[in-house]
Scaffold this motif. Structure first.
Motif, PDB file in Angstrom:
ATOM      1  N   THR A  46     -26.644  22.051 -36.288  1.00 38.61           N
ATOM      2  CA  THR A  46     -26.493  23.217 -35.121  1.00 38.61           C
ATOM      3  C   THR A  46     -27.552  23.840 -34.902  1.00 38.61           C
ATOM      4  O   THR A  46     -28.855  23.595 -35.219  1.00 38.61           O
ATOM      5  CB  THR A  46     -25.406  24.261 -36.055  1.00 38.61           C
ATOM      6  OG1 THR A  46     -26.242  24.558 -37.366  1.00 38.61           O
ATOM      7  CG2 THR A  46     -24.083  23.733 -36.522  1.00 38.61           C
ATOM      8  N   ARG A  53     -18.996  23.441 -35.071  1.00 41.39           N
ATOM      9  CA  ARG A  53     -19.047  22.344 -35.857  1.00 41.39           C
ATOM     10  C   ARG A  53     -18.539  20.852 -35.343  1.00 41.39           C
ATOM     11  O   ARG A  53     -18.967  19.707 -35.637  1.00 41.39           O
ATOM     12  CB  ARG A  53     -18.309  22.242 -37.253  1.00 41.39           C
ATOM     13  CG  ARG A  53     -19.133  23.443 -38.010  1.00 41.39           C
ATOM     14  CD  ARG A  53     -20.476  23.444 -38.414  1.00 41.39           C
ATOM     15  NE  ARG A  53     -20.745  22.377 -39.367  1.00 41.39           N
ATOM     16  CZ  ARG A  53     -20.857  22.657 -40.762  1.00 41.39           C
ATOM     17  NH1 ARG A  53     -20.667  23.667 -41.189  1.00 41.39           N
ATOM     18  NH2 ARG A  53     -21.040  21.757 -41.501  1.00 41.39           N
ATOM     19  N   TYR A  63     -20.478  16.012 -33.556  1.00 39.88           N
ATOM     20  CA  TYR A  63     -20.198  16.762 -34.928  1.00 39.88           C
ATOM     21  C   TYR A  63     -21.490  17.309 -35.236  1.00 39.88           C
ATOM     22  O   TYR A  63     -22.594  16.683 -35.332  1.00 39.88           O
ATOM     23  CB  TYR A  63     -19.960  15.425 -35.683  1.00 39.88           C
ATOM     24  CG  TYR A  63     -18.251  14.786 -35.516  1.00 39.88           C
ATOM     25  CD1 TYR A  63     -17.421  15.463 -36.222  1.00 39.88           C
ATOM     26  CD2 TYR A  63     -18.031  14.129 -34.568  1.00 39.88           C
ATOM     27  CE1 TYR A  63     -15.948  14.933 -35.961  1.00 39.88           C
ATOM     28  CE2 TYR A  63     -16.918  13.657 -34.170  1.00 39.88           C
ATOM     29  CZ  TYR A  63     -15.967  14.137 -34.898  1.00 39.88           C
ATOM     30  OH  TYR A  63     -14.572  13.613 -34.751  1.00 39.88           O
ATOM     31  N   ARG A  64     -21.595  18.614 -35.608  1.00 36.96           N
ATOM     32  CA  ARG A  64     -22.825  19.109 -35.972  1.00 36.96           C
ATOM     33  C   ARG A  64     -22.615  19.665 -37.383  1.00 36.96           C
ATOM     34  O   ARG A  64     -21.498  19.917 -37.902  1.00 36.96           O
ATOM     35  CB  ARG A  64     -23.077  20.388 -35.076  1.00 36.96           C
ATOM     36  CG  ARG A  64     -23.205  20.088 -33.465  1.00 36.96           C
ATOM     37  CD  ARG A  64     -23.592  21.487 -32.804  1.00 36.96           C
ATOM     38  NE  ARG A  64     -23.314  21.189 -31.419  1.00 36.96           N
ATOM     39  CZ  ARG A  64     -22.686  21.600 -30.554  1.00 36.96           C
ATOM     40  NH1 ARG A  64     -21.624  22.127 -30.884  1.00 36.96           N
ATOM     41  NH2 ARG A  64     -22.603  21.176 -29.102  1.00 36.96           N
ATOM     42  N   HIS A  65     -23.886  19.750 -38.008  1.00 32.36           N
ATOM     43  CA  HIS A  65     -24.002  20.226 -39.492  1.00 32.36           C
ATOM     44  C   HIS A  65     -24.832  21.244 -39.608  1.00 32.36           C
ATOM     45  O   HIS A  65     -26.030  21.210 -38.731  1.00 32.36           O
ATOM     46  CB  HIS A  65     -24.177  18.992 -40.207  1.00 32.36           C
ATOM     47  CG  HIS A  65     -25.462  18.268 -39.729  1.00 32.36           C
ATOM     48  ND1 HIS A  65     -26.743  18.675 -40.563  1.00 32.36           N
ATOM     49  CD2 HIS A  65     -25.547  17.177 -39.187  1.00 32.36           C
ATOM     50  CE1 HIS A  65     -27.594  17.768 -40.163  1.00 32.36           C
ATOM     51  NE2 HIS A  65     -27.129  16.951 -39.427  1.00 32.36           N
ATOM     52  N   THR A  66     -25.087  22.212 -40.699  1.00 33.26           N
ATOM     53  CA  THR A  66     -25.980  23.060 -40.747  1.00 33.26           C
ATOM     54  C   THR A  66     -27.172  22.556 -41.510  1.00 33.26           C
ATOM     55  O   THR A  66     -26.988  21.470 -42.278  1.00 33.26           O
ATOM     56  CB  THR A  66     -25.581  24.374 -41.406  1.00 33.26           C
ATOM     57  OG1 THR A  66     -25.013  23.708 -42.831  1.00 33.26           O
ATOM     58  CG2 THR A  66     -24.318  25.001 -40.789  1.00 33.26           C
TER      59      THR A  66
END
Length: 401
Positions: A46, A53, A63-66
């Protein structure tokens, strides 16, 4: 051909350092493949303005992730890379279940994504393509100034990445040589795909005089705010221009974020030039375009070291696409990209950079001539459309390997 075993080819991009579609190169590659009939998914972190997300843009599944706060130091990198690998594995399985993929397209840094790609290659027969964005051993040396255990570890990770890859993509000829000589890749499996700009994005817009803060000239910069990017050199050059050369008619507009943005702001204040420098942080494209279109001269202060000498900087071609004359230190790939669109200061000499900037500001005919050359070079040689066949050829090789 975009079919694989009778079905559309499906590609999963894995990127760690920037969100999509903010990462220009990745997004250009992804949309190019999508336009050629591929099914495309992306795993990435992100970032500001890209907090969702999951979203589907132009038919591409993102698709995103922290991630933890951007790393600084060995422990920070360990935490960041461990978290990234965890999420990349988790989300790769999610993409596999929902959409499927036949190949993983890994974009460094870091050179650890081969662990994900190698797993799916070994156990599920997936293809693995390595897109070599940064030379991490040289990046480590540029950041920390030493070749120690961790430098040798970077070299080892890089070599394992190349050993895992079925095909690799290099951004220039310097990176291709590294893939072959240090990475052990067969030459016929290394494709040069440059990060050419897309002219439909880099549009000429009217200047915004307010960005000059009441001064006659604006010097523009776009990029990361970090030490290896040479922002400290640029600020010292600005101080020499304003204080020592008495050119209070020059303002500097610096566009971009990074771990050292606040430190660079403090440094500008220490140099006594804070009122002559605007730091925008990371901004939308429209704000970036307004700053660059208003600039009279654009700069690339990348420090002369092994990493920057071998790397192609996107900002140079973006300046050229907008018809801007450039001042930069004399680096191999920078000179290849810009040619006559740039003047070249002595390596790591901020005073010479300052002199070159002032010389251009005082010579509007030369600025116009250099800007026109740069724009034409992008239109005729460097634009992304010239790289598309090379990318598609690399993928044809990947799926026939």
């Amino acid at each position: 051909m975009t079919a694989f075993a009778g079905k559309p080819r499906r590609v999963l991009f894995i990127v760690e350092n920037l969100p999509s579609p903010f990462d220009r190169r990745v997004w250009q590659e992804a949309t190019t493949l999508k336009g050629a009939g591929y099914e495309v998914s992306i795993i990435c972190p992100t970032g500001k303005g890209f907090e969702a997300r999951y979203e589907c843009l132009q038919g591409i599944h993102i698709y995103r992730h922290t991630l933890p706060t951007e790393a600084d130091g060995a422990l920070g990198y360990l935490v960041e890379y461990s978290a990234a690998l965890f999420w990349e594995f988790v989300l790769a399985w999610r993409v596999l279940r929902r959409h499927g993929f036949d190949a993983i397209h890994a974009c460094n840094p870091p050179d650890l994504i081969f662990l994900v790609g190698g797993f799916f290659k070994l156990f599920l027969g997936k293809k693995f393509l390595f897109d070599h964005h940064d030379i991490n051993p040289e990046l480590y040396e540029a950041k920390f100034g030493r070749r120690d255990f961790f430098y040798r570890l970077m070299v080892l990770f890089e070599r394992w990445t190349f050993k895992t890859a079925d095909v690799s993509i290099a951004t220039n000829e310097s990176y291709k040589r590294i893939a072959i000589e240090r990475g052990g890749m067969p030459a016929d499996k290394v494709y040069v795909v440059r990060s050419g700009p897309m002219l439909e994005r880099l549009k000429t817009v009217p200047p915004v005089p307010a960005l000059k803060k009441g001064r006659r000239y604006l010097v523009g910069y776009v990029g990361v705010m970090g030490k290896q990017e040479g922002i400290d050199y640029l600020l010292r050059a600005a101080a020499h221009i304003v204080r020592d050369m008495g050119r209070t008619d020059v303002h500097f507009g610096l566009v971009g974020g990074g771990t050292e943005l606040e430190e660079m702001k403090r440094y500008a204040a220490e140099l006594g030039i804070a009122e002559h420098v605007t730091f925008t942080g990371r901004v939308p494209d429209q704000d970036l375009l307004e700053m660059l279109n208003t600039a009279d001269v654009c700069v690339n202060p990348d420090v002369a070291n092994d990493m920057n000498d071998k790397s192609t900087m996107n900002k140079i071609m973006e300046y050229m696409a907008l018809g801007k004359p450039i001042v930069q230190f004399d680096l191999t790939e920078g000179r290849f990209s810009a040619a006559e669109a740039s003047v070249y200061a002595t390596r790591n000499d901020e005073r010479d950079m300052a002199r070159k900037i002032v010389e251009l500001l005082d010579d509007p005919q030369r600025r116009e001539r250099m800007g026109r050359f740069g724009r034409e070079r992008v239109e005729n040689v460097l634009e992304w459309k010239y790289e598309v066949p090379k990318l598609l050829a690399a993928y044809d090789r990947l799926f026939t390997a």
